[in-house]
Design an enzyme around this catalytic site. Structure first.
Site, PDB file in Angstrom:
ATOM      1  NE  ARG A   1      10.120  -5.150   4.711  1.00 25.06           N
ATOM      2  CZ  ARG A   1       9.426  -4.379   5.546  1.00 25.06           C
ATOM      3  NH1 ARG A   1       8.152  -4.149   5.333  1.00 25.06           N
ATOM      4  NH2 ARG A   1      10.032  -3.835   6.572  1.00 25.06           N
TER       5      ARG A   1
ATOM      6  NE  ARG B   1      13.167  -5.290  10.660  1.00 24.28           N
ATOM      7  CZ  ARG B   1      12.558  -4.224  11.170  1.00 24.28           C
ATOM      8  NH1 ARG B   1      12.850  -3.804  12.379  1.00 24.28           N
ATOM      9  NH2 ARG B   1      11.647  -3.590  10.468  1.00 24.28           N
TER      10      ARG B   1
ATOM     11  CE  LYS C   1      10.304   0.850   4.228  1.00 26.87           C
ATOM     12  NZ  LYS C   1      11.029   0.517   5.484  1.00 26.87           N
TER      13      LYS C   1
ATOM     14  NE  ARG D   1       8.515  -2.719  16.310  1.00 32.77           N
ATOM     15  CZ  ARG D   1       8.279  -2.040  15.201  1.00 32.77           C
ATOM     16  NH1 ARG D   1       7.419  -1.038  15.189  1.00 32.77           N
ATOM     17  NH2 ARG D   1       8.880  -2.340  14.086  1.00 32.77           N
TER      18      ARG D   1
ATOM     19  NE  ARG E   1      12.646   2.450  14.228  1.00 28.38           N
ATOM     20  CZ  ARG E   1      12.080   1.778  13.228  1.00 28.38           C
ATOM     21  NH1 ARG E   1      11.503   0.623  13.458  1.00 28.38           N
ATOM     22  NH2 ARG E   1      12.099   2.245  12.032  1.00 28.38           N
TER      23      ARG E   1
HETATM   24  P1  AMP Z   1       7.951  -2.796   9.184  1.00 30.66           P
HETATM   25  O1  AMP Z   1       7.128  -2.230  10.284  1.00 30.66           O
HETATM   26  O2  AMP Z   1       7.518  -2.321   7.818  1.00 30.66           O
HETATM   27  O3  AMP Z   1       9.422  -2.603   9.391  1.00 30.66           O
HETATM   28  O4  AMP Z   1       7.687  -4.385   9.162  1.00 30.66           O
HETATM   29  C1  AMP Z   1       8.007  -5.187  10.278  1.00 30.66           C
HETATM   30  C2  AMP Z   1       8.135  -6.643   9.849  1.00 30.66           C
HETATM   31  O5  AMP Z   1       6.894  -7.085   9.264  1.00 30.66           O
HETATM   32  C3  AMP Z   1       9.179  -6.925   8.776  1.00 30.66           C
HETATM   33  O6  AMP Z   1      10.482  -7.082   9.318  1.00 30.66           O
HETATM   34  C4  AMP Z   1       8.647  -8.214   8.170  1.00 30.66           C
HETATM   35  O7  AMP Z   1       8.916  -9.329   9.008  1.00 30.66           O
HETATM   36  C5  AMP Z   1       7.141  -7.994   8.199  1.00 30.66           C
HETATM   37  N1  AMP Z   1       6.676  -7.359   6.940  1.00 30.66           N
HETATM   38  C6  AMP Z   1       6.139  -6.112   6.789  1.00 30.66           C
HETATM   39  N2  AMP Z   1       5.848  -5.862   5.501  1.00 30.66           N
HETATM   40  C7  AMP Z   1       6.212  -6.971   4.808  1.00 30.66           C
HETATM   41  C8  AMP Z   1       6.195  -7.337   3.429  1.00 30.66           C
HETATM   42  N3  AMP Z   1       5.734  -6.488   2.480  1.00 30.66           N
HETATM   43  N4  AMP Z   1       6.635  -8.577   3.099  1.00 30.66           N
HETATM   44  C9  AMP Z   1       7.085  -9.440   4.016  1.00 30.66           C
HETATM   45  N5  AMP Z   1       7.168  -9.158   5.327  1.00 30.66           N
HETATM   46  C10 AMP Z   1       6.739  -7.938   5.729  1.00 30.66           C
END
Ligand code: AMP
Length: 213
Positions: free
Chosen positions: A88, A171, A13, A160, A127
């Site tokens: 989320r 996750r 996404k 990462r 990744r």
């Molecule tokens: P992403 O890069 O979007 O996969 O986000 C990486 C991590 O950031 C996630 O696994 C969460 O720990 C945190 N995170 C990002 N966006 C949110 C959100 N809207 N609510 C809570 N945690 C978030």
């Protein structure tokens, strides 16, 4: 145009959100990127967020909602934006709705990029990220020119912490419990649009642009 991208972590996404932002000339807002920038800068928010991110958990709504609302209140968001990784949780979605309602506005589309868990696990293990400049690669799909080295800045690439297999499993569990209910939430509002995320990136994008117009 205000667009929300839904989908499991690793569904692609983020990639699609970037393409949408470019085509429609609207900002791409990723809460994950905002947290990572804060971690890199060593801010208090970054330190708090990292504790959750490294375990594959969601950062608490109180922290997340504030940074998102501050971001969408900026001038560059007045004609719309594409949100990647927010909301989320149902409470996050409700806060966003309420904030938009206050200014007589609403989300136009919630695009769900659908990819089964097995594909996600394979994708995320490959990744690689450059912690210095933020560029991202994939050992199979988007390899760097020279293995393990960033094409952009020449620094070492890493897996990462939040892409490590045990964290990916967490996750996905978190996604199914806390984020998947958003699919019904936006379906009920009549703005949910689903696309198959297992096909090549360009085809996913073509399906999305056919929806957005
Ligand atoms: P992403 O890069 O979007 O996969 O986000 C990486 C991590 O950031 C996630 O696994 C969460 O720990 C945190 N995170 C990002 N966006 C949110 C959100 N809207 N609510 C809570 N945690 C978030």
């Amino acid at each position: 145009m205000k667009i929300i991208m839904l989908g499991a972590p690793g569904a692609g996404k983020g990639t699609q959100a970037k393409l949408i932002a470019e085509k429609y000339g609207i900002p791409h807002i990723s809460t994950g990127d905002i947290f990572r920038a804060n971690i890199k800068d060593g801010t208090q928010l970054g330190r708090e967020a990292k504790e959750y991110m490294d375990k594959g958990l969601l950062v608490p709504d109180e922290l997340t909602v504030k940074i998102l609302l501050d971001r969408v209140a900026k001038e560059d968001c007045k004609d719309g934006y594409v949100l990647d990784g927010f909301p989320r949780t149902i409470p996050q979605a409700k806060v966003l709705d309420a904030a938009l309602c206050e200014i007589g506005d609403q989300v136009d589309f919630a695009v769900n990029v659908d990819v089964p868990d097995e594909n996600i696990i394979r994708r995320m293990g490959g990744r690689r990220a450059c912690l210095a400049c933020g560029a991202t690669y994939h050992t199979e799909y988007i390899p760097p020119k020279s293995e393990g080295i960033c094409d952009v800045c020449g620094k070492q690439l890493v897996l990462r912490d939040d892409d490590k297999p045990e964290t990916v499993k967490n996750r996905l569990d978190v996604y199914h419990k806390q984020t998947q209910p958003l699919i019904d939430f936006y379906q009920e509002k009549g703005i949910l649009k689903g696309v198959d995320g297992t096909v090549p990136m360009d085809d996913v994008f073509a399906a999305i642009t056919a929806i957005l117009g």
